[in-house]
Design a protein around this motif. Structure first.
Motif, PDB file in Angstrom:
ATOM      1  N   ALA A  10       0.823  -1.200   0.000  1.00 61.76           N
ATOM      2  CA  ALA A  10       0.000   0.000   0.000  1.00 61.76           C
ATOM      3  C   ALA A  10       0.864   1.259   0.000  1.00 61.76           C
ATOM      4  O   ALA A  10       0.583   2.228  -0.727  1.00 61.76           O
ATOM      5  N   ILE A  11       1.915   1.250   0.810  1.00 61.38           N
ATOM      6  CA  ILE A  11       2.805   2.409   0.874  1.00 61.38           C
ATOM      7  C   ILE A  11       3.539   2.601  -0.445  1.00 61.38           C
ATOM      8  O   ILE A  11       3.676   3.728  -0.944  1.00 61.38           O
ATOM      9  N   GLU A  12       4.013   1.514  -1.031  1.00 57.68           N
ATOM     10  CA  GLU A  12       4.722   1.615  -2.311  1.00 57.68           C
ATOM     11  C   GLU A  12       3.819   2.173  -3.401  1.00 57.68           C
ATOM     12  O   GLU A  12       4.263   2.969  -4.240  1.00 57.68           O
ATOM     13  N   GLU A  13       2.542   1.795  -3.392  1.00 56.68           N
ATOM     14  CA  GLU A  13       1.620   2.342  -4.396  1.00 56.68           C
ATOM     15  C   GLU A  13       1.366   3.820  -4.145  1.00 56.68           C
ATOM     16  O   GLU A  13       1.277   4.612  -5.093  1.00 56.68           O
ATOM     17  N   SER A  14       1.275   4.209  -2.889  1.00 50.94           N
ATOM     18  CA  SER A  14       1.114   5.625  -2.569  1.00 50.94           C
ATOM     19  C   SER A  14       2.323   6.425  -3.034  1.00 50.94           C
ATOM     20  O   SER A  14       2.181   7.522  -3.585  1.00 50.94           O
ATOM     21  N   ILE A  15       3.507   5.884  -2.814  1.00 51.23           N
ATOM     22  CA  ILE A  15       4.734   6.550  -3.264  1.00 51.23           C
ATOM     23  C   ILE A  15       4.727   6.679  -4.786  1.00 51.23           C
ATOM     24  O   ILE A  15       5.056   7.738  -5.339  1.00 51.23           O
ATOM     25  N   ARG A  16       4.350   5.610  -5.461  1.00 49.06           N
ATOM     26  CA  ARG A  16       4.344   5.631  -6.928  1.00 49.06           C
ATOM     27  C   ARG A  16       3.414   6.720  -7.454  1.00 49.06           C
ATOM     28  O   ARG A  16       3.796   7.506  -8.333  1.00 49.06           O
ATOM     29  N   ARG A  17       2.203   6.779  -6.907  1.00 49.11           N
ATOM     30  CA  ARG A  17       1.236   7.758  -7.393  1.00 49.11           C
ATOM     31  C   ARG A  17       1.672   9.190  -7.078  1.00 49.11           C
ATOM     32  O   ARG A  17       1.496  10.099  -7.898  1.00 49.11           O
ATOM     33  N   ARG A  18       2.219   9.391  -5.883  1.00 50.94           N
ATOM     34  CA  ARG A  18       2.674  10.740  -5.544  1.00 50.94           C
ATOM     35  C   ARG A  18       3.812  11.161  -6.454  1.00 50.94           C
ATOM     36  O   ARG A  18       3.900  12.317  -6.879  1.00 50.94           O
ATOM     37  N   ARG A  19       4.705  10.224  -6.810  1.00 48.08           N
ATOM     38  CA  ARG A  19       5.823  10.562  -7.690  1.00 48.08           C
ATOM     39  C   ARG A  19       5.344  10.861  -9.106  1.00 48.08           C
ATOM     40  O   ARG A  19       5.835  11.780  -9.769  1.00 48.08           O
ATOM     41  N   VAL A  20       4.361  10.088  -9.582  1.00 49.57           N
ATOM     42  CA  VAL A  20       3.810  10.332 -10.927  1.00 49.57           C
ATOM     43  C   VAL A  20       3.254  11.750 -11.020  1.00 49.57           C
ATOM     44  O   VAL A  20       3.509  12.483 -11.978  1.00 49.57           O
ATOM     45  N   VAL A  21       2.457  12.146 -10.029  1.00 48.93           N
ATOM     46  CA  VAL A  21       1.861  13.479 -10.043  1.00 48.93           C
ATOM     47  C   VAL A  21       2.943  14.550  -9.958  1.00 48.93           C
ATOM     48  O   VAL A  21       2.918  15.541 -10.702  1.00 48.93           O
ATOM     49  N   ALA A  22       3.907  14.354  -9.081  1.00 45.01           N
ATOM     50  CA  ALA A  22       4.971  15.355  -8.917  1.00 45.01           C
ATOM     51  C   ALA A  22       5.772  15.530 -10.200  1.00 45.01           C
ATOM     52  O   ALA A  22       6.080  16.659 -10.604  1.00 45.01           O
ATOM     53  N   GLU A  23       6.101  14.439 -10.844  1.00 49.00           N
ATOM     54  CA  GLU A  23       6.904  14.522 -12.067  1.00 49.00           C
ATOM     55  C   GLU A  23       6.115  15.088 -13.232  1.00 49.00           C
ATOM     56  O   GLU A  23       6.664  15.792 -14.091  1.00 49.00           O
ATOM     57  N   ALA A  24       4.799  14.815 -13.276  1.00 54.42           N
ATOM     58  CA  ALA A  24       4.000  15.209 -14.431  1.00 54.42           C
ATOM     59  C   ALA A  24       3.538  16.658 -14.383  1.00 54.42           C
ATOM     60  O   ALA A  24       3.514  17.339 -15.419  1.00 54.42           O
ATOM     61  N   ILE A  25       3.153  17.157 -13.208  1.00 57.79           N
ATOM     62  CA  ILE A  25       2.513  18.475 -13.186  1.00 57.79           C
ATOM     63  C   ILE A  25       3.104  19.469 -12.184  1.00 57.79           C
ATOM     64  O   ILE A  25       2.627  20.600 -12.103  1.00 57.79           O
TER      65      ILE A  25
END
Length: 438
Positions: free
Chosen positions: A84-99
């Protein structure tokens, strides 16, 4: 359970004056925090040890958490929680890198040979504070570290209180998230003294930081205010808050659950419902009583939900409701109405907006990909949440050719003389050979 504020038929220039919001007196806390910060500055490690015993009731064997403790915490982490934590990290990183990032260098030619550029340069070193009181906020680690990493911060350190039940080490879930993110500089130091440690540095233990981020109690906030200028800070964040804007189409069970979700953070947390439906309000009250009774945090919830910072606001319609929400400027704004997306597009003041019945604030607290480090206390009127941009500085780069300077030299000199600054004019004249008299 919620006190009711009826603004139906009233059109106010600023609804904030009649809305529920608790007091958060940082100035009062400064008196206690200032000598503590000075002690850390002057005494270093000795002060940190003394304050650990005084405030945390345990003295860590080592103030800097050893690498083996981080890896042990990661190894002991429940596999389901780790996923669960790894998925949260992944999603937060995607948003940070994209926008959330900007080009490293952009420039514009304002005239022939006259170029002004803009470089985005990351902060060199950041200290992150993670609370460990009523709730060990492991999610705060990823919400701060991920955008800092995306921004390109070269040095990231975490500080979080030592816990007696873990032998003076911080909470193991916090340590595990640090390990997952590759942060190996972690300190078992809590409260205002951790902010002072990052601001001043402690010889032989911790280098000073350029910026400190992360939430905390009123003493942590007071330390940030006390030391701001010596260090950069993210914000002076107060107790968390939620405002739910809902009409008669909203599910009262969901509305109640969402008010509860933020109220359980802290007895001072604010939960506000704004609605034009008396029927919904009555149903939400029933749901609040039923749901609170089922939760282990019931005592804390009753304090929060009945406090001066929480309540229900009755409005004439959603137009007035939107005006109320904008004046309140909530940290978290949920919109559960017929046209939730349409209203969301018109919001001017909110830390984050959650649209419709399938986007509860708890989603954003953990795994939506958005930031959960948001302005509180009405700060959303002028401030933003913590993103990758928060860890970057904008630096203008001015590059003029000799001719471009000569073309503008007279104008610069006239402006300088108008301000009675002849030395400014001279700095141009010695380059162009063209001197303009005052």
């Amino acid at each position: 359970m919620l006190r009711i504020i009826d603004v139906c038929g009233r059109r106010l220039d600023d609804y904030a004056a009649v809305l529920p919001r608790g007091a958060f007196d940082v100035e009062h806390a400064l008196a206690a925090v200032e000598p503590l910060c000075k002690a850390v500055r002057d005494e270093g490690r000795a002060a940190l040890v003394r304050f650990a015993e005084q405030f945390d009731h345990v003295v860590p064997e080592r103030l800097k958490v050893p690498a083996e403790a981080l890896q042990r915490a990661l190894g002991d982490l429940d596999p389901g929680l780790r996923a669960a934590i790894e998925e949260s990290i992944r999603r937060r990183r995607v948003v940070a890198e994209a926008i959330e990032t900007e080009e490293a260098y952009r420039c514009v030619e304002v005239a022939p040979g006259a170029v002004v550029g803009n470089r985005m340069i990351p902060v060199e070193r950041v200290g992150l504070y993670v609370p460990g009181g009523l709730a060990p906020l492991a999610s705060t680690v990823l919400m701060n570290v991920v955008p800092a990493q995306v921004a390109g911060v070269g040095s990231i350190a975490v500080s979080t209180p030592p816990r007696a039940e873990f032998g003076g080490l911080p909470h193991p879930t916090i340590l595990a998230v640090c390990a997952l993110l590759g942060v190996d500089e972690v300190y078992a130091v809590g409260g205002a003294q951790a902010i002072a440690m990052f601001a001043y540095g402690v010889p032989g233990l911790c280098r000073r930081a350029d910026m400190v981020t992360g939430p905390g109690n009123i003493y942590v906030v007071a330390a940030k205010r006390c030391l701001r200028g010596l260090i950069g800070i993210d914000a002076e964040a107060g107790p968390t808050e939620i405002l739910v804007l809902a009409d008669d189409t909203a599910d009262p069970g969901r509305v109640a659950a969402d008010l509860i979700s933020q109220a359980e953070h802290d007895p001072m947390a604010g939960a506000v419902l704004v609605t034009d439906s008396r029927g919904l309000l009555e149903d939400v009250e029933v749901q609040l009583a039923a749901q609170v009774d089922r939760l282990a945090t019931a005592d804390r919830l009753r304090v929060s939900l009945t406090g001066e910072q929480s309540g229900a606001v009755l409005v004439d319609d959603m137009e007035q409701g939107l005006a109320v929400a904008d004046d309140y400027a909530p940290e978290h704004l949920e919109i559960q109405t017929r046209d939730a997306a349409g209203l969301a597009g018109r919001v001017r003041n909110a830390g984050a907006v959650f649209v419709g019945g399938s986007a509860p604030v708890s989603l954003g607290d953990y795994s939506a990909g958005s930031t959960h480090v948001l302005p509180t206390g009405g700060g959303a009127r002028h401030s933003s949440g913590l993103t990758a941009r928060s860890f970057m500085r904008s630096v203008h780069v001015v590059d003029y050719t000799p001719q471009a300077l000569a073309d503008l030299g007279d104008a610069v000199q006239r402006f300088a003389h108008a301000e009675n600054l002849p030395g400014h004019a001279n700095a141009v004249a010695v380059r162009t050979g063209q001197r303009v008299r005052a």
